[in-house]
Design an enzyme around this catalytic site. Structure first.
Site: not given
Ligand SMILES: Cc1cc2nc3c(=O)[nH]c(=O)nc-3n(C[C@H](O)[C@H](O)[C@H](O)COP(=O)(O)OP(=O)(O)OC[C@H]3O[C@@H](n4cnc5c(N)ncnc54)[C@H](O)[C@@H]3O)c2cc1C
Length: 603
Positions: A441
């Protein structure tokens, strides 16, 4: 075994005394019937359900986990039966419209249901929990056909909804979404693409799952401006509302995760699946914010849940576990040693947990009250004001309360010493389960950017000014100059809170000024600024709770200890937790040079 007792006394204190909730309900004709008897009944019955049905399957659910076979997901033993009882009790639609067979109670009541269910068993709570955002999104942005086709079954809980944003190449940056939607002659769309990490994406609790999917049309603008939102049911629904053929989609796997093991996290492949547009084309991300805001408050509640559950385990343990003697002399001379609760360090851990649980609870219930006002307000200007306030508070609640929820879970484990690391006690599960809350989220980093970049700088500090005005108004009416009866007792809270709020305004202005020259200032400050804002916001709620507890004590109430403990916890918060803002003030205000000077290769 992990045990849970619904903290009903504290819930009622916040509702009745701190938020004056019944005067608030009286303002709205829709909530005419919401009186103390009804709310007491809901709290008691929901508490009983959570204690008896959900808490006992929390650890077993973690151990067993979900299983995937041939595209189908089986939830752990007991999950299905508990879910059946949950929907039979009408808990899913408690705060959703009567028109769709909900009970039409205020969202502020729905939030309490979410807290109880989530504390008793967070993994289980994700199945009905995700569905709430799907319901809100269809109510707010769906056409009549979508509402009539899906809402009643979702409100009843016979079907569930999901939120399908994330794809392998993108999570935080939804502008990179690749899932395609092709318009068909009959007005529907064919949706193709792969979504990952979809909570409750596939499971056996319900007969149909309604996916809310972000996708783009082939000719849509690039980035976030070209994203649309679709309803894609797992099983197609016939015109007479009966279930039809399976849609063209599958669940290819579920994730093997650190925690929330009983919650299925699915990879979903949409392969020319039939979808139906929500609202207008290319406005999908804006609509999805309805879902995300519901979900973000939901995850903020997870912070409270993790903290409360860990506290409820560690408190009795600290009273029973014997170790050495109190530094200030034996406290239990008849025992071989004193219980660890006599030791200042253990007390600090317990009080930190208590301050987080109760302070966090007050913060999310306040958000619930705002949500009631938002739904009930008929005046566009008022509506915008409330929406802005809720929008301002949402990243603070989500980011700050989940970070503190993880801290509280860890402190709970620490109280248990080595035993906390052993599965039997359940503390290591709470730590594992809580850890996801700062990630999904929108990570804490993304919440920080939302708060500082969008809600403060883009809106030129307006919502901050409005909120701090409210806090300063409270400070003024309980200060030494107010003539208020409890002014002397409140002085220790009012002065530090006033000072912190004035600094909050001042530092926000300085950051805005510096960011004009160097945008990295925002990125450097954002997470510290979010935590800083969170500590000050929580201080406001602790000051309010102390003030109400003082008022109550003056009336010689029955449970004097409850009110005394409130004031003592407020004192602890102001002395031991609020001062954390001092460090944050420093780190959020430094020049970004030391962060940005290193090249990627030099790392
Ligand atoms: C158990 C679980 C349940 C989930 N449930 C859902 C669901 O129901 N529906 C759904 O759609 N998704 C879901 N997700 C996905 C989740 O919302 C994402 O994993 C989360 O939003 C982070 O995205 P990412 O993993 O791609 O990380 P990334 O976007 O790749 O981020 C990696 C790191 O970089 C940082 N970062 C990225 N961009 C920036 C920026 N511009 N400035 C500063 N820092 C930045 C982030 O804070 C993080 O620390 C789920 C994930 C898990 C693990």
């Amino acid at each position: 075994m992990l045990h849970y007792n619904a903290p009903i006394t504290d819930m009622k204190f916040i509702l009745e005394d701190v938020l004056d909730i019944y005067s608030h309900y009286e303002k709205y004709s829709d909530y005419e019937e919401v009186n103390p008897e009804l709310v007491d009944m809901i709290l008691t019955e929901c508490g009983k359900f959570c204690e008896a049905e959900l808490a006992p399957i929390n650890q077993s659910g973690d151990k067993e986990g979900c299983t995937w076979k041939d595209g189908k997901v089986t939830t752990p033993t007991g999950f299905k039966e508990a879910y059946q009882k949950y929907i039979e009790g009408g808990w899913q639609g408690i705060a959703h419209p009567v028109e769709f067979e909900g009970q039409g109670l205020p969202p502020s009541i729905g939030i309490i249901r979410t807290e109880m269910v989530g504390t008793a068993n967070w993994s289980w709570s994700m199945y009905p929990g995700l569905s709430l955002g799907a319901m809100d999104t269809i109510i707010e942005h769906g056409c009549e056909t979508l509402k009539n086709t899906y809402l009643t079954k979702l409100t009843q809980g016979v079907w569930n909804g999901t939120m399908c944003l994330t794809e392998p190449q993108c999570g935080s940056d939804l502008g990179l979404i690749k899932t395609r939607a092709i318009p068909m002659d009959d007005g529907s769309y064919e949706v193709t693409g792969s979504k990952m990490f979809i909570s409750a994406g596939e499971h056996d609790l319900v007969e149909n799952i309604i996916h809310i999917v972000l996708a783009r049309l082939p000719d849509a603008p690039k980035g976030t401006r070209g994203i649309s939102l679709f309803v894609v049911p797992k099983i197609l629904v016939n015109e007479d509302s009966s279930l039809g053929d399976a849609n063209s989609m599958s669940c290819s796997s579920i994730e093997d995760k650190m925690g929330i093991k009983a919650s299925s996290t699915a990879v979903l492949n949409f392969d020319n699946a039939k979808g139906y547009l929500i609202g207008e084309l290319n406005k999908g991300l804006a609509y999805m914010f309805t879902y995300m805001n519901t979900a973000r408050i939901g995850i903020a509640i997870q912070g409270v849940c993790s903290s409360e559950l860990a506290y409820q385990q560690s408190l009795p343990y600290a009273k029973e576990r014997l170790s050495m003697r109190s530094l200030s002399g034996k406290k239990f001379p008849d025992n071989e040693a004193d219980p660890i609760i006599v030791h200042p360090d253990v007390r600090k851990m317990l009080l930190t947990q208590k301050a987080i649980s109760e302070g966090g609870r007050a913060m999310v219930y306040y958000a619930g009250k705002l949500k009631d006002e938002l739904i009930q307000s008929n005046n566009e200007q008022d509506k915008m004001k409330i929406d802005d306030k809720l929008g301002f508070l949402t990243p603070i609640l989500k980011g700050f309360l989940t970070e503190l929820g993880v801290e509280s879970a860890n402190r709970g484990m620490q109280v248990f010493g080595g035993h906390g690391y052993i599965k039997e006690w359940g503390l290591e599960q709470i730590v594992r389960d809580s850890r996801i809350s700062t990630l999904y989220e929108g990570t804490t980093g993304i919440q920080g950017l939302d708060l500082l970049g969008r809600k403060i700088l883009l809106e030129k500090g307006k919502t901050l000014r409005d909120f701090t005005k409210e806090v300063l108004g409270f400070c003024k009416s309980h200060s030494l100059i107010s003539g208020n009866k409890h002014k002397y007792k409140m002085n220790k809270f009012i002065w530090p809170l006033t000072k912190a709020v004035l600094n909050w305004q001042r530092y926000s202005l300085i950051i805005a000024f510096k960011a004009r020259k160097n945008r990295d200032v925002i990125g450097l400050a954002s997470v510290d600024y979010l935590m800083y804002s969170g500590y000050i916001t929580m201080a406001y709620f602790w000051a309010m709770m102390a003030q109400k507890a003082n008022e109550k004590l003056a009336m010689n109430p029955e449970n004097i200890d409850f009110y005394k403990a409130k004031i003592q916890t407020a004192e602890f918060y102001f002395e031991q937790m609020l001062p954390r803002i001092k460090g944050l003030e420093k780190t959020m205000m430094v020049d970004p040079k030391s962060l940005m000077q290193m090249t990627s290769e030099q790392f």
